[in-house]
Design a protein around this motif. Structure first.
Motif, PDB file in Angstrom:
ATOM      1  N   PRO A   1       0.820   1.820  -6.286  1.00  0.00           N
ATOM      2  CA  PRO A   1      -0.130   2.935  -6.287  1.00  0.00           C
ATOM      3  C   PRO A   1       0.606   4.241  -6.629  1.00  0.00           C
ATOM      4  CG  PRO A   1       0.189   2.063  -4.050  1.00  0.00           C
ATOM      5  CD  PRO A   1       1.010   1.219  -4.971  1.00  0.00           C
TER       6      PRO A   1
ATOM      7  N   PRO B   1       2.768   9.427  -2.899  1.00  0.00           N
ATOM      8  CA  PRO B   1       2.071  10.414  -2.061  1.00  0.00           C
ATOM      9  C   PRO B   1       2.178  11.804  -2.685  1.00  0.00           C
ATOM     10  CG  PRO B   1       3.701   9.157  -0.777  1.00  0.00           C
ATOM     11  CD  PRO B   1       3.907   8.793  -2.215  1.00  0.00           C
TER      12      PRO B   1
ATOM     13  N   ASP C   1       5.954  11.049   2.835  1.00  0.00           N
ATOM     14  CA  ASP C   1       4.509  11.324   2.732  1.00  0.00           C
ATOM     15  C   ASP C   1       4.070  12.433   3.667  1.00  0.00           C
ATOM     16  OD1 ASP C   1       5.032   9.389   4.936  1.00  0.00           O
ATOM     17  OD2 ASP C   1       2.921   9.822   5.301  1.00  0.00           O
TER      18      ASP C   1
ATOM     19  N   ARG D   1       0.040   6.547   1.302  1.00  0.00           N
ATOM     20  CA  ARG D   1       0.513   5.734   0.163  1.00  0.00           C
ATOM     21  C   ARG D   1       1.951   5.239   0.293  1.00  0.00           C
ATOM     22  NH1 ARG D   1      -2.531   9.165  -4.019  1.00  0.00           N
ATOM     23  NH2 ARG D   1      -4.501   8.039  -4.042  1.00  0.00           N
TER      24      ARG D   1
ATOM     25  N   GLY E   1      -3.096   1.685   6.007  1.00  0.00           N
ATOM     26  CA  GLY E   1      -3.576   2.029   4.668  1.00  0.00           C
ATOM     27  C   GLY E   1      -5.079   2.161   4.602  1.00  0.00           C
TER      28      GLY E   1
ATOM     29  N   TRP F   1      -8.982  10.725  -2.093  1.00  0.00           N
ATOM     30  CA  TRP F   1      -8.831  10.718  -0.636  1.00  0.00           C
ATOM     31  C   TRP F   1     -10.123  11.143   0.007  1.00  0.00           C
ATOM     32  CZ3 TRP F   1      -7.064  15.428   2.398  1.00  0.00           C
ATOM     33  CH2 TRP F   1      -6.740  15.093   3.712  1.00  0.00           C
TER      34      TRP F   1
END
Lengths: 192, 381
Positions: B342, B345, B180, B375, B300, B38
């Motif tokens: 992915p 979170p 998230d 995410r 995103g 991040w």
């Protein structure tokens, strides 16, 4: 309850924020001798990943961490330069896998772990007895001469020195475990 | 003018720089794993990662990688390490060296209000862009009343904004139980004496009172009766509900984003919810007016930020451009939304439990739980 793990030095970084835990750890490690173990107590949770990354970049060994009541107790060992390239001299060695196989077969030998107590406390072979290399000479009477021994450390270097010492003192069935705990994939345990 | 003393840069000032495409060189001194997970992105920023613990012996070796004569921003998780490195850069003779005040934690909490448009009879719709984490909240204002949608836990930002607009918050709504980020909907409603609306199918485990948000119930804001019309649109969660505001805007929650679609796995039921997600996107949404402006609950990537930071797209355009709306077979769709997702979170299970009222972390713990990107989409384009 605070577990007792024997170390050479303790550094209190409680209440300090980044970058101070790493800055102080670096300074303290510079004052220590190769092979000595340092406990760093910190409350900043940023210290967890950062001390591990710092240790791996500088070649010091990050042994492990215990979290107790909001305090992170980090254990690090100052690595000697030569440990990355072990110079093995004791002629009798046993591979990690073979040791594991023989243990499973129930072979009767004693595993002597010659690392520092902090390393032993975080990761060891079940049944191994802890005698740090520096104390081996004084503790030989714990080991009967006619016994069969497998001596282990992290990379095979300290255990090699230990094997040489034992051979000099008349032990005939001594083998150095290579490469040692750094690549150990068999059963393992740690202090809870 | 070049200054030699290091200066603090607020998250707000950084947001302005990014949104106005001013040049900035960012030196991120967190450890590489955190950086890779991040980081600050967008606008005309350029970023370099050198962990602070590689600079303990001085910055001399790094100077070659840091351009001279440009504004430099040093960033870390909280602030301390960035000050430590920034001071060394200044001592090495660098000018215009800044550090990010409050670090990535402050960046994660910064909200940028952006006006989306005017509503009938003088009402307004605002989007709150949480630029560091990619979360989007909304406020509908009309005639002295306000409704807040997908409110973030920084409730004072919403309170101050409503007050500046001379409005009383009457309703807070969540499109779904978020995984998230920690919702501020309940707290904001409690502080303002407003009604907190939550889809009942997402609320089976909650431990507090709420108003069930269901199709057919219309919520009005202000005397001019701005309509908020809920549409049941499951898939990201079983209760996920979209809203049509003032017949112009489709607040799509975490079902449809500008460049992706919602992931169905964060409540642990990906396989069960795939068919719901497919039906919502390919049937329910297909039945809506193409002229609607889609306003999602997340973005995103920084490329999704439009004018002034606004994240919005015409529904009809998304049917053409969004890869998640252009998957032909059910099997392909199933694979796309359940495979190679992915990572989840950060702390998403704890966040869900907090939003149910089952965990009550303090503010510092809440900050830690929310570190990292949102995410919530199945993938980046």
């Amino acid at each position: 309850m605070t577990a007792i793990i024997q170390t050479n030095r303790m550094l209190n970084c409680e209440g300090l924020a980044c970058p101070m835990p790493v800055v102080r750890t670096k300074k303290t490690m510079e004052e220590m001798k190769a092979g000595e173990v340092l406990e760093v107590r910190a409350t900043d949770n940023g210290s967890v990943a950062d001390l591990q990354s710092w240790a791996s970049r500088t070649g010091h060994q990050y042994i492990g961490m215990k979290e107790e009541g909001g305090v992170f107790r980090h254990f690090l060992r100052k690595s000697p330069e030569n440990e990355t390239k072990p110079e093995t001299k004791h002629p009798h060695v046993i591979g990690n896998e073979e040791l594991n196989r023989r243990m499973a077969d129930g072979a009767a030998f004693t595993i002597v772990d010659v690392r520092e107590p902090a390393e032993y406390s975080f990761h060891r072979i079940p049944g191994a007895i802890s005698i740090p290399l520096g104390e081996l000479e004084q503790k030989l009477d714990l080991l009967p001469k006619d016994g069969e021994y497998a001596v282990v450390c992290r990379t095979g270097t300290r255990s090699d020195l230990a094997c040489q010492l034992l051979a000099e003192r008349g032990y005939s069935a001594v083998r150095n475990v290579v490469p040692g705990m750094s690549a150990w994939e068999g059963p393992a345990e740690r202090d809870e | 003018m070049a200054t030699t003393a290091i200066q603090a840069m607020t998250a707000q000032a950084l947001a302005k720089i990014i949104l106005s495409y001013e040049k900035l060189f960012i030196l991120d001194v967190r450890n590489t794993a955190e950086f890779d997970n991040w980081k600050i992105e967008g606008g005309a920023t350029e970023t370099l990662n050198i962990p602070y613990f590689d600079l303990l012996d001085g910055v001399d070796e790094a100077l070659g990688q840091i351009p001279d004569g440009r504004d430099i921003l040093v960033v870390c998780a909280k602030e301390g390490s960035s000050v430590f490195v920034a001071e060394q850069l200044a001592e090495a003779g660098r000018t215009d060296v800044h550090y990010l005040k409050g670090g990535m934690k402050a960046w994660s909490e910064h909200l940028e209000p952006v006006k989306v448009g005017d509503l009938k009879d003088g009402g307004e719709l605002y989007q709150f862009v949480r630029i560091g984490k990619g979360c989007l909240s909304y406020m509908v204002l009309s005639d002295g009343e306000a409704a807040a949608i997908d409110t973030l836990r920084m409730v004072e930002v919403f309170e101050r904004f409503a007050k500046d607009k001379g409005a009383t918050i009457k309703h807070t709504l969540d499109t779904h139980l978020h995984a998230d980020h920690i919702s501020g909907g309940r707290q904001l409603a409690e502080n303002a004496g407003a009604t907190y609306w939550l889809p009942p199918k997402d609320a089976t485990e909650v431990v507090f009172e709420y108003e069930p948000l269901e199709e057919g119930k219309e919520i009005t804001v202000g005397r001019s009766r701005i309509r908020i019309q809920p549409i049941y649109s499951p898939g990201h969660t079983i209760g996920s509900t979209s809203f049509i505001v003032d017949d112009q805007y489709l607040l799509s929650g975490d079902i449809l984003f500008v460049e992706s679609i919602g992931r169905p796995d964060l409540a642990g039921k990906a396989e069960d919810w795939v068919a719901d997600l497919r039906t919502t996107l390919y049937e329910t949404y297909r039945g809506l007016a193409e002229e609607l402006t889609v306003l999602p609950a997340h973005f995103g990537k920084a490329t999704e930020l439009g004018e002034g930071g606004k994240v919005a797209a015409r529904l009809g355009d998304l049917f053409k451009s969004n890869p998640g709306l252009n998957i032909r077979s059910d099997e392909e769709f199933r694979a796309a939304v359940t495979k190679n997702l992915p990572p989840q979170p950060n702390a998403y299970q704890e966040i869900r439990r907090t939003n149910m009222g089952r965990l009550t972390p303090d503010e510092e713990e809440q900050r830690e739980m929310e570190m990292g990107p949102n995410r919530c989409a199945v993938h980046d384009k």
